[in-house]
Design a protein around this motif. Structure first.
Motif, PDB file in Angstrom:
ATOM      1  N   TRP A 284      -5.394   4.220  38.493  1.00 41.42           N
ATOM      2  CA  TRP A 284      -6.004   5.276  37.669  1.00 41.42           C
ATOM      3  C   TRP A 284      -5.308   5.389  36.311  1.00 41.42           C
ATOM      4  O   TRP A 284      -5.218   6.466  35.728  1.00 41.42           O
ATOM      5  N   GLU A 285      -4.846   4.263  35.803  1.00 35.86           N
ATOM      6  CA  GLU A 285      -4.076   4.268  34.562  1.00 35.86           C
ATOM      7  C   GLU A 285      -4.886   4.809  33.385  1.00 35.86           C
ATOM      8  O   GLU A 285      -4.366   5.498  32.515  1.00 35.86           O
ATOM      9  N   GLY A 286      -6.181   4.493  33.360  1.00 28.72           N
ATOM     10  CA  GLY A 286      -7.001   4.941  32.244  1.00 28.72           C
ATOM     11  C   GLY A 286      -7.118   6.444  32.145  1.00 28.72           C
ATOM     12  O   GLY A 286      -7.238   7.008  31.050  1.00 28.72           O
ATOM     13  N   MET A 287      -7.105   7.137  33.279  1.00 27.43           N
ATOM     14  CA  MET A 287      -7.250   8.592  33.278  1.00 27.43           C
ATOM     15  C   MET A 287      -6.100   9.275  32.562  1.00 27.43           C
ATOM     16  O   MET A 287      -6.267  10.347  31.969  1.00 27.43           O
ATOM     17  N   LYS A 288      -4.931   8.661  32.568  1.00 24.66           N
ATOM     18  CA  LYS A 288      -3.779   9.245  31.889  1.00 24.66           C
ATOM     19  C   LYS A 288      -4.049   9.372  30.389  1.00 24.66           C
ATOM     20  O   LYS A 288      -3.710  10.378  29.761  1.00 24.66           O
TER      21      LYS A 288
END
Length: 369
Positions: A284-288
């Motif tokens: 979920w790196e993009g959500m950061k």
């Protein structure tokens, strides 16, 4: 039994079955202002349809150039995704269920690769899933009734920040608990820039040409509709067929051109499958990054206004009220169509070299800083 009254499509019937109620004759489009005002007033985005964008000559030319430049890469990624689906399923008895409508052309290509290269005939359906509403349970139950023992594999085009993956996970859990449908939430996507899918062709944020257009690259099908004036509790979610766009339809042109490249990438696909695991961890790196942008650029933390990735940014420009577009590198080939659309719609473009995604679309809320 699969219900009658399904929406028409320009795709061949052997490629896909859309489990969507045909509301072509009774449902009209709303203006952009009407839709945005309705959503801000608490309505759901699926209660209304946007006007279909008719691309300019410049944009259409860019689309064709993009397909020509990327078709071999797309063929490779479809092959890699299909092989990973097969290995993960651990059975040849697979049913593909693409999420309308961005998943539909990808599901068709996966089905074609499976049949032509793996010599397996995977049935393919397309159903509706909506943020905040979940998947069309009637459609999924109909598929499970027809294929009681098959491994159902959900397919989509790409991920943004992972909202649809979360919606699918929630829906699968409820259907398994309440109706014992034996479903899995391991969504398969061509591109997973948000790192929120377990099965993917790539995690690079790149331009999938089918994201460039709407109905004319999706079997002439509209966005899916869930409006209780037209859709009863017993119905499938609805959609329209745009017969007036037949002369502009590129749906089969797209899948045929990618299909023709399968034979050129066979060895590369097998080498890649051997070198990489079947699935990967969801980070979920993009959500950061989405959370950081929401806190910095909006007075409210409404992350639904932030659409990360090239595909989602394209959708913002085609059918929402964009505030601005952020791009990592304006010279990159994957954002040229975004620059054309932004210019046509007078939307400012801001260059942010440190972006995690190649592009992010920001929707106007009326409360921007």
């Amino acid at each position: 039994m699969i219900a009658t009254g399904l929406v028409k499509t320009s795709y061949p019937k052997e490629d896909i079955t859309f489990l969507l109620k045909d509301v072509s004759e009774v449902f009209g489009e709303s203006t952009l202002e009407e839709r945005e005002n309705a959503v801000r007033a608490g309505g759901h985005y699926a209660e209304r349809l946007p006007m279909e964008y008719r691309p300019s000559a410049e944009y259409t030319k860019l689309y064709h150039e993009t397909v020509e430049a990327t078709k071999q890469r797309l063929g490779f990624l479809i092959g890699l995704l299909t092989r990973r689906i097969a290995l993960n399923a651990k059975t040849e008895d697979v049913v593909l269920v693409s999420l309308a409508r961005a998943g539909s052309p990808i599901g068709i290509l996966v089905r074609r690769y499976a049949r032509q290269v793996l010599n397996v005939d995977w049935p393919h359906y397309s159903v509706s899933i909506l943020r905040g509403k979940g998947i069309d349970e009637n459609a999924v139950e109909a598929i499970r009734s027809r294929h009681p023992k098959s491994r159902i594999q959900f397919v989509d085009g790409w991920t943004g920040k992972g909202a649809i993956q979360k919606e699918l996970t929630r829906s699968v859990r409820l259907l398994n608990e309440q109706k014992a449908l034996e479903l899995y939430d391991d969504l398969a996507v061509l591109a997973d820039p948000g790192a929120c899918a377990a099965l993917f062709g790539t995690r690079e944020d790149f331009l999938i040409p089918s994201a460039c257009l709407n109905a004319t690259v999706s079997g002439l099908i509209s966005r899916t509709i869930l409006n209780d004036q037209f859709i009863s509790a017993e119905d499938f979610h609805g959609a329209k067929f745009y017969s007036d766009l037949l002369e502009e339809d590129l749906s089969n042109d797209f899948v045929d051109r990618v299909t023709a490249s399968f034979s050129e990438t066979l060895k590369a696909v097998e080498d890649a499958v051997a070198a990489n695991p079947v699935t990967a961890k969801r980070t979920w790196e993009g959500m950061k990054e989405v959370e950081e942008i929401g806190q910095k650029m909006y007075n409210e933390r409404d992350y639904t206004l932030i659409k990360p990735g090239v595909g989602e940014t394209t959708r913002v420009l085609l059918r929402r009220s964009p505030w601005k577009v952020l791009v990592q590198d304006p010279a990159h080939s994957d954002v040229q169509h975004l620059l054309v659309l932004a210019k046509e719609k007078n939307v400012p473009v801001e260059v942010v070299p440190e972006l995690f995604y190649r592009a992010i679309g920001l929707i106007r809320s009326g409360k921007e800083i």
